[in-house]
Design a protein around this motif. Sequence first.
Motif, PDB file in Angstrom:
ATOM      1  N   PRO A   1       0.846  -1.204   0.000  1.00  0.00           N
ATOM      2  CA  PRO A   1       0.000   0.000   0.000  1.00  0.00           C
ATOM      3  C   PRO A   1       0.879   1.250   0.000  1.00  0.00           C
ATOM      4  N   TRP A   2       0.924   1.983  -1.085  1.00  0.00           N
ATOM      5  CA  TRP A   2       1.768   3.167  -1.179  1.00  0.00           C
ATOM      6  C   TRP A   2       0.990   4.389  -0.729  1.00  0.00           C
ATOM      7  N   THR A   3       1.452   5.009   0.321  1.00  0.00           N
ATOM      8  CA  THR A   3       0.865   6.274   0.766  1.00  0.00           C
ATOM      9  C   THR A   3       2.028   7.242   0.921  1.00  0.00           C
ATOM     10  N   ILE A   4       2.125   7.904   2.044  1.00  0.00           N
ATOM     11  CA  ILE A   4       3.267   8.781   2.282  1.00  0.00           C
ATOM     12  C   ILE A   4       4.536   7.940   2.435  1.00  0.00           C
TER      13      ILE A   4
ATOM     14  N   SER B   1       5.353  -1.835   5.743  1.00  0.00           N
ATOM     15  CA  SER B   1       6.208  -3.012   5.695  1.00  0.00           C
ATOM     16  C   SER B   1       6.172  -3.702   7.044  1.00  0.00           C
ATOM     17  N   GLY B   2       6.833  -4.857   7.092  1.00  0.00           N
ATOM     18  CA  GLY B   2       6.943  -5.575   8.344  1.00  0.00           C
ATOM     19  C   GLY B   2       5.595  -5.901   8.958  1.00  0.00           C
ATOM     20  N   TYR B   3       5.520  -5.746  10.259  1.00  0.00           N
ATOM     21  CA  TYR B   3       4.322  -6.134  11.002  1.00  0.00           C
ATOM     22  C   TYR B   3       3.102  -5.337  10.560  1.00  0.00           C
TER      23      TYR B   3
ATOM     24  N   GLU C   1       9.569 -10.861  -1.699  1.00  0.00           N
ATOM     25  CA  GLU C   1       8.684  -9.935  -0.981  1.00  0.00           C
ATOM     26  C   GLU C   1       9.039  -9.887   0.504  1.00  0.00           C
ATOM     27  N   ARG C   2       9.425 -10.998   1.053  1.00  0.00           N
ATOM     28  CA  ARG C   2       9.795 -11.035   2.470  1.00  0.00           C
ATOM     29  C   ARG C   2      11.064 -10.212   2.725  1.00  0.00           C
TER      30      ARG C   2
ATOM     31  N   LEU D   1       9.859  -8.783   6.204  1.00  0.00           N
ATOM     32  CA  LEU D   1       8.984  -9.804   6.773  1.00  0.00           C
ATOM     33  C   LEU D   1       9.757 -11.008   7.293  1.00  0.00           C
ATOM     34  N   ARG D   2      11.073 -11.007   7.103  1.00  0.00           N
ATOM     35  CA  ARG D   2      11.881 -12.134   7.575  1.00  0.00           C
ATOM     36  C   ARG D   2      11.745 -12.280   9.093  1.00  0.00           C
TER      37      ARG D   2
END
Length: 352
Positions: A23-26, A30-32, A50-51, A56-57
């Motif tokens: 989701p691209w916003t400002i 990522s992550g959690y 992607e991870r 996300l690793r």
Amino acid sequence: MAGGVDDDEYGEDSATVDQPITPWTISVASGYSLMRDSRHNKGLAFTEKERDAHYLRGLLPPVVLSQELQEKKMMNIIRQYTVPLHRYMAMIDLQERNERLFYKLLVNNVEELLPIVYTPTFGEACQKFGSIFKHPQGLYISLKEKGKILEILKNWTERTVQVIVVTDGERILGLGDLGCQGMGIPVGKLSLYTALGGVCPSLCLPVTIGVGTNNEKLLNDEFYMGLRQKRATGKEYADLLQEFMCAIKPNYGEKILIQLEDFANHNAFELLARYSSTHLFFNDDIQGTAAVVLAGLLSALRLLGGTLADHTFLFLGAGEAGTGIADLIALEISEQNGKPIEENRKKIWLVD
């Protein structure tokens, strides 16, 4: 990207509405936070790249499961429940954490799951909505928000909305006045817009208008979610609906579609007459059901022969659906034979 990195290396710039990744916003989620975003979370279907790209690793087990395997796993889980309401709750839980997988299940298993996420099961869900409520799925606009509705609409996270399904909860299915717990109706209806009509879920907005309830059981229920007062009527009710209708176009444009669901007869017909000339506006109970029934009758005539005017029509009850169907039949007969609609109504009987 800067530094000569291929824009499509991780798929961000090539993602489509059907295959969103980030989701691209400002900033880039990522992550959690990405895993907590139901619109973009893919669970164990996140690829190795992607991870790495989205930090996300370690937040996921090492295995990568395809969406097809996730679908198989979820269907096995859902089928283990013997109580339909438990199946409904499992589907809603899935929708709240992995929207893409939810719709994949619904589209690929529509005959099995449609009675769960829509009628008849979600009728029971509406009755018990206060007890099973976990996460808001739409906008609640009550008398407390009077004078602030334009501001309230801006609180919805999506800025581009194409269809609103709205209820005031007064006549939910055949269950009566369920007040704010009628939210299950617009949520369920819009799931069908996506699963059967292909409308992107981000373009859909469920709304419940809260003006109280005349259901004593709900008013005495400690888990009831709505205003604990008798249902507002008259000018107070009309003013709130007027403010809501006037706030929609400034937020979402002239072409926003507004669908009314499960309003009581006395309000449904009045609202349809008032706003159908100023908004892209229809009442599903009155007009949607009528269009489907009339289509069925016209199709049947291909086998039976003759015209609608050759038949007499008997209705059990004169609710929104029955009255809407009767009116549309009379209108169609008038189109065919050129006689006044009042004359053709003599062929239609509504019996209590």
